[in-house]
Design a protein around this motif. Structure first.
Motif, PDB file in Angstrom:
ATOM      1  N   VAL A 110     -34.047 -19.306  47.311  1.00  0.00           N
ATOM      2  CA  VAL A 110     -33.972 -20.693  46.855  1.00  0.00           C
ATOM      3  C   VAL A 110     -33.503 -21.542  48.030  1.00  0.00           C
ATOM      4  O   VAL A 110     -32.531 -21.190  48.717  1.00  0.00           O
ATOM      5  N   LEU A 111     -34.204 -22.655  48.263  1.00  0.00           N
ATOM      6  CA  LEU A 111     -33.862 -23.565  49.347  1.00  0.00           C
ATOM      7  C   LEU A 111     -33.233 -24.819  48.747  1.00  0.00           C
ATOM      8  O   LEU A 111     -33.845 -25.481  47.907  1.00  0.00           O
ATOM      9  N   VAL A 112     -32.018 -25.138  49.198  1.00  0.00           N
ATOM     10  CA  VAL A 112     -31.307 -26.329  48.732  1.00  0.00           C
ATOM     11  C   VAL A 112     -31.186 -27.280  49.909  1.00  0.00           C
ATOM     12  O   VAL A 112     -30.520 -26.967  50.907  1.00  0.00           O
ATOM     13  N   GLU A 113     -31.838 -28.437  49.816  1.00  0.00           N
ATOM     14  CA  GLU A 113     -31.804 -29.410  50.906  1.00  0.00           C
ATOM     15  C   GLU A 113     -30.859 -30.552  50.552  1.00  0.00           C
ATOM     16  O   GLU A 113     -30.971 -31.164  49.495  1.00  0.00           O
ATOM     17  N   ILE A 124     -26.292 -16.084  51.915  1.00  0.00           N
ATOM     18  CA  ILE A 124     -26.433 -17.543  51.974  1.00  0.00           C
ATOM     19  C   ILE A 124     -26.354 -17.948  53.446  1.00  0.00           C
ATOM     20  O   ILE A 124     -25.400 -17.585  54.141  1.00  0.00           O
ATOM     21  N   THR A 125     -27.366 -18.678  53.912  1.00  0.00           N
ATOM     22  CA  THR A 125     -27.362 -19.155  55.294  1.00  0.00           C
ATOM     23  C   THR A 125     -27.517 -20.664  55.302  1.00  0.00           C
ATOM     24  O   THR A 125     -28.085 -21.256  54.381  1.00  0.00           O
ATOM     25  N   LYS A 157     -29.591 -29.146  57.367  1.00  0.00           N
ATOM     26  CA  LYS A 157     -29.304 -29.667  56.031  1.00  0.00           C
ATOM     27  C   LYS A 157     -29.790 -28.754  54.914  1.00  0.00           C
ATOM     28  O   LYS A 157     -29.718 -29.125  53.743  1.00  0.00           O
ATOM     29  N   VAL A 158     -30.282 -27.568  55.267  1.00  0.00           N
ATOM     30  CA  VAL A 158     -30.865 -26.674  54.264  1.00  0.00           C
ATOM     31  C   VAL A 158     -29.989 -25.428  54.104  1.00  0.00           C
ATOM     32  O   VAL A 158     -29.659 -24.760  55.081  1.00  0.00           O
ATOM     33  N   VAL A 159     -29.644 -25.140  52.854  1.00  0.00           N
ATOM     34  CA  VAL A 159     -28.932 -23.911  52.516  1.00  0.00           C
ATOM     35  C   VAL A 159     -29.943 -22.963  51.865  1.00  0.00           C
ATOM     36  O   VAL A 159     -30.607 -23.322  50.885  1.00  0.00           O
ATOM     37  N   SER A 165     -33.395 -31.847  47.365  1.00  0.00           N
ATOM     38  CA  SER A 165     -34.346 -31.033  46.610  1.00  0.00           C
ATOM     39  C   SER A 165     -33.799 -29.629  46.430  1.00  0.00           C
ATOM     40  O   SER A 165     -32.986 -29.152  47.223  1.00  0.00           O
ATOM     41  N   VAL A 166     -34.240 -28.977  45.354  1.00  0.00           N
ATOM     42  CA  VAL A 166     -33.984 -27.562  45.106  1.00  0.00           C
ATOM     43  C   VAL A 166     -35.327 -26.927  44.768  1.00  0.00           C
ATOM     44  O   VAL A 166     -36.009 -27.376  43.841  1.00  0.00           O
TER      45      VAL A 166
END
Length: 930
Positions: free
Chosen positions: A211-214, A255-256, A260-262, A202-203
């Protein structure tokens, strides 16, 4: 939205009667079947000795491009008349609709006609990510596939029909070939070989600034790529740059990575309900992908927890980043206000607030209240929340619990609690690796973010493998004033085997560009001018144009700034080679285009003015500005009110004076009737010009610009070049309206006196005239006989020169050409003189001039391919020849072997002019043994 194409290589073979082989060694088809990529017919037969049909190739292509379901369910008919309810009719119709095929002519497709190796090559290249008409053409597709070794164990000519078994072998080789520009093979990318590729679950936006990128897993191929801002591109739904609330392009601040989440945090928030598209590059994912999402924040921020983290400090954590402008000490209350708050400090991308008290906390439980005045970036406010927080006095020193973002140049240490520097910290001794001489760069407050400490070892790099970091005692303390004991931290620095890449070129101004690399580059190689070649848009080298190359410092060691001796304007190419990263990995030679627009204000010293036809009925003043100028608006140059002759003669007030733009808007022509103003020859007139702008909108700093008007003169030669073995190109500084060919000669300086003699003249069969982008005349002379491409005569090596021996040619103002006599500039790339068949193991390509050995790889094919023979190497032989040798274990050369060369290999002459692509497909000349 860009489309994410999943390549699925599954082939359905429908007809056959051959039984499956029971041999111990599996065929390529059987291997494909084991991988789940091949089914065979109803009985599992693979029919490897049968030919592939055109219909079956359409099915294969639909599956390989991930569109099989669409093709299978396609209902419309094709325009082909020979379908006759053929089983593949729907797939062919879909292929026609998608533009994959246009049939065989006469409205027929040729359903059961056999398919050629050439056509198979095209489709295999596409599965590897190569783009038709960009990376290859129909003509050279088989050649390109051969270069990639896709047909190595298949004996087939491009135009021959291909057997199923041969196609299966090509498919297996394709699966084991790396994708274009990737380190992974196609098989690994498809997830059928090696590890399963990463996918995005997901984004979504977290408020308006995050923004969370999983991902589907946290087993990264390259974790450093995850925190590289260059691997994320944010755009709006129209494909333009995503803008923040200030209408500036969004800038990624941090960016952290957590499991599994960026989490991607911007410097500034975006507008509420902004529609966005995030592209994640192939450095992270197996194939570049993009995702649509909205910044639609409908929820207020929530204070999720509070904890005592120091003797005077309480940490409050929020569900999303909060707006720092709305956070103050008055938003918090401790023990109903009995404990006074000294201040608040935001950290971790504004998701945490450290509340600092005046008094020390004692063991027990305290009440911490968060008010309703704190807002997120959408303006939603927190709800009042109260926490009962237990105070447990901490008496243990801080320790390091982990690390991240490790490289040879630095690492981020993660402590078990928030830390600050002590007064005992010494930049000259407190933190180092390996031994006391390898110090970390001085630490500032910006290097500490709660529990995290960013260390910079750019000046004293850490070794690959095991690196030991040392932190002396009492360098840090936690918020309970517990100082650290001496710490020894083992950090594993992975061996860097990845070549640096050039990720972008940023134009600073007309004389400076910045190169952006994928990682820190070695200073010595980055600042070596020989590693950069500047070319014009046609690929010809612009020699001695690069003045300096300087690698960045601090956080910018992945950049190199190039300065030029002269300003640039237009489109250029830059060749970058031999630049290394800190591990000695050398960049693959790359050519990138960039465009320099006009950023410089015009200045009067670049203007000129000439007077033509003094004392005539109509006198003419031509003002040349040296660049295209504005023709409308406040600072237009065709406004007569801007021009004043000395003695306050305002040209706009004189009768019948006109002004016209000429020379591609780089000049104006002012016509003044003698009755209005009588201008005399040999007078030194002054012309004042008000503020004017160039075509790019840059305007003169001075409000009034003064010029001296010159008398008419001569038309000069700007350049005279040999551009091929039979063509000479001469460019003038003006446009000639009357050209007399007898004014000009091309000659070989046989007498060696650096001047034209009548007996040295070369025969010219044609003179053609054209006008370049500057509006100036270019004359092209075609020679009756070839000269060497190094601007020397073929037999004697005499200089080839150009001279103007008469002055009848002139421009529209009757200025004649200036006398000229000089040798030609070598602008001609090397050409093929002959290709010789020496023997079954050797072919010799002889060129017209000496080659630069440094443009050859020490071994390898250097851009050459052959047919009817297996090429092993192509290497420099002598000064101006290239020797092709065959593989002793494979097929031999013959006198009918075809020879091809791709100019992308970059073989060049001593001037850096590159050999152009060529093919030799007729019989070779017989040569003598070498």
């Amino acid at each position: 939205m860009k489309r994410f194409i999943a390549l699925i290589m599954v082939v359905m073979l429908l007809i056959g009667i051959m039984p499956a082989s029971m041999a111990a060694t599996k065929t390529a088809g059987e291997e494909l079947r084991d991988l789940g990529l091949l089914k065979g017919d109803t009985y599992g037969n693979l029919m490897e000795d049968k030919y592939l049909t055109r219909s079956e190739m359409m099915v294969i292509l639909a599956r390989m491009l991930g569109e099989f379901d669409e093709a299978e369910n396609y209902k419309l008919k094709s325009t082909f008349t020979d379908g006759n309810n053929h089983w593949a009719e729907r797939y062919v119709a879909y292929a026609q609709m998608r533009g994959w095929t246009s049939g065989m002519g006469n409205n027929e497709f040729g359903y059961e006609m056999k398919h050629t190796a050439q056509q198979a090559a095209v489709f295999m290249l596409k599965t590897l990510g190569y783009i038709a008409d960009t990376d290859f053409t129909w003509t050279n597709a088989f050649q390109k596939a051969t270069q990639l070794d896709l047909f190595d164990d298949v004996d087939v000519e491009p135009a021959e029909d291909i057997l199923r078994g041969d196609l299966f072998r090509v498919m297996m080789r394709t699966l084991n070939t790396k994708m274009k520009g990737e380190t992974k093979t196609l098989g690994e990318t498809l997830g059928i070989m090696g590890t399963v590729p990463l996918k995005i679950q997901s984004v979504k936006a977290n408020g308006l600034i995050q923004v969370l990128v999983e991902f589907n897993a946290n087993t990264w191929a390259d974790e450093d790529a995850l925190v590289n801002v260059d691997n994320y591109i944010f755009e709006d739904q129209d494909g333009d740059e995503l803008l923040d609330m200030n209408d500036d392009p969004v800038v990624i601040d941090d960016i952290t990575v957590n499991d599994k989440v960026v989490t991607i945090t911007f410097e500034e928030p975006v507008e509420q309900q902004a529609q966005a598209n995030l592209t994640i590059k192939e450095e992270i994912l197996p194939v570049e992908a993009d995702f649509d999402f909205n910044f639609f924040d409908t929820k207020p921020p929530v204070a999720t927890s509070a904890a005592v983290v120091g003797k005077e400090t309480i940490k409050v954590i929020f569900s999303e980043p909060v707006n720092p402008a709305t956070v103050s000490a008055s938003d918090f209350e401790v023990e109903d206000g009995d404990m006074f708050i000294r201040g608040v400090n935001l950290m971790n991308n504004n998701t945490e607030v450290n509340v600092e008290l005046y008094a020390e906390l004692e063991a027990g439980t305290i009440e911490v209240a968060v008010g309703s005045g704190i807002e997120d970036f959408a303006g939603f406010k927190t709800s009042a929340t109260t926490f009962d927080v237990r105070v447990v006095v901490d008496t243990t020193p801080p320790t390091v619990s982990g690390y991240k973002d490790v490289s040879k140049t630095g690492v981020t240490l993660i402590f078990n609690e928030d830390i600050v520097l002590t007064d005992d910290y010494e930049a000259s001794s407190s933190i180092y690796h390996t031994n006391g001489s390898n110090l970390a760069a001085p630490i500032s407050a910006d290097d500490i973010d709660g529990k995290e400490l960013k260390l910079n070892f750019a000046s004293n790099e850490m070794p690959e493998g095991n690196a030991y970091l040392y932190v002396l005692a009492d360098t840090f303390m936690d918020l309970w004033d517990n100082e650290n004991n001496k710490l020894t931290i083992l950090v594993k620095v992975a061996a860097d085997e990845v070549k640096p890449t050039l990720t972008g070129i940023s134009v600073i101004d007309e004389e400076e560009i910045e190169l952006i690399f994928s990682e820190t580059v070695d200073e010595d190689s980055a600042e070596d001018l020989e590693n950069y070649v500047l070319q014009n848009s046609s690929g010809s080298e612009l020699e001695d144009m690069i003045d300096s190359a300087v690698r960045g410092t601090g956080d910018d060691t992945d950049t190199v700034t190039l300065r030029f001796d002269e300003p640039l304007l237009g489109t250029y190419k830059l060749v970058v080679q031999d630049v290394e990263d800190l591990s000695g990995n050398e960049i693959t030679k790359v050519t990138r285009s960039f465009t320099v627009t006009d950023m410089t204000d015009p200045i009067a010293s670049d203007f000129s003015a000439k007077l033509y036809n003094p004392d005539a009925d109509v006198q003419i003043i031509v003002v040349r500005f040296g660049e295209a100028m504005a023709t409308s608006g406040k600072y237009a140059v065709n406004d007569l009110e801007k021009y004043v002759l000395e003695d306050d003669d305002f040209l706009s007030e004189l009768d019948d004076v006109t002004i016209t733009m000429i020379e591609s808007n780089k000049a104006v022509e002012i016509k003044i009737p003698e009755d209005s103003l009588d201008l005399q020859d040999d007078q030194s007139y002054k012309l004042e010009i008000g503020r004017v702008a160039d075509a790019a909108g840059n305007y003169t700093i001075a409000m009034v610009n003064e010029l001296t008007i010159d008398d008419a003169g001569l038309v000069r030669v700007e350049s005279a070049e040999l551009v091929s073995s039979t063509k000479v190109e001469v460019t003038f500084e003006d446009r000639l309206t009357s050209i007399d060919n007898s004014d000009f000669v091309v000659y070989a300086d046989e007498n060696g006196d650096n001047g034209y003699d009548a007996d040295e003249k070369l025969t010219v069969t044609r003179v053609s005239s054209s006008v370049n982008s500057d509006g100036n005349t270019v004359l092209t002379f075609t020679l009756a006989s070839k000269v060497d491409t190094d601007a020397k005569s073929v037999d004697d090596g005499d200089d080839i020169a150009f001279a103007i021996i008469d002055q009848s040619s002139k421009n529209q103002y009757n200025e004649v050409v200036e006398e000229y006599d000089n040798v030609l500039v070598d602008a001609a790339p090397p050409e093929v003189e002959e290709v010789y068949f020496i023997n079954s193991d050797e072919i010799l390509v002889v060129l017209t001039e000496e080659l630069e050995g440094g443009t050859f790889a020490p071994s390898g094919k250097n851009g050459f391919t052959t047919t009817s023979g297996t090429l092993d190497t192509a290497t420099k032989y002598g000064d101006r020849s290239i020797l092709l040798t065959s593989d002793e274990d494979e097929s031999d050369f013959t006198i009918n072997t075809n020879v091809y060369y791709n100019e992308a290999a970059g073989i060049a002459d001593l001037e850096g002019l590159m050999l152009e692509s060529f093919s030799k497909t007729d019989a070779l000349e017989q040569g003598e043994d070498l």
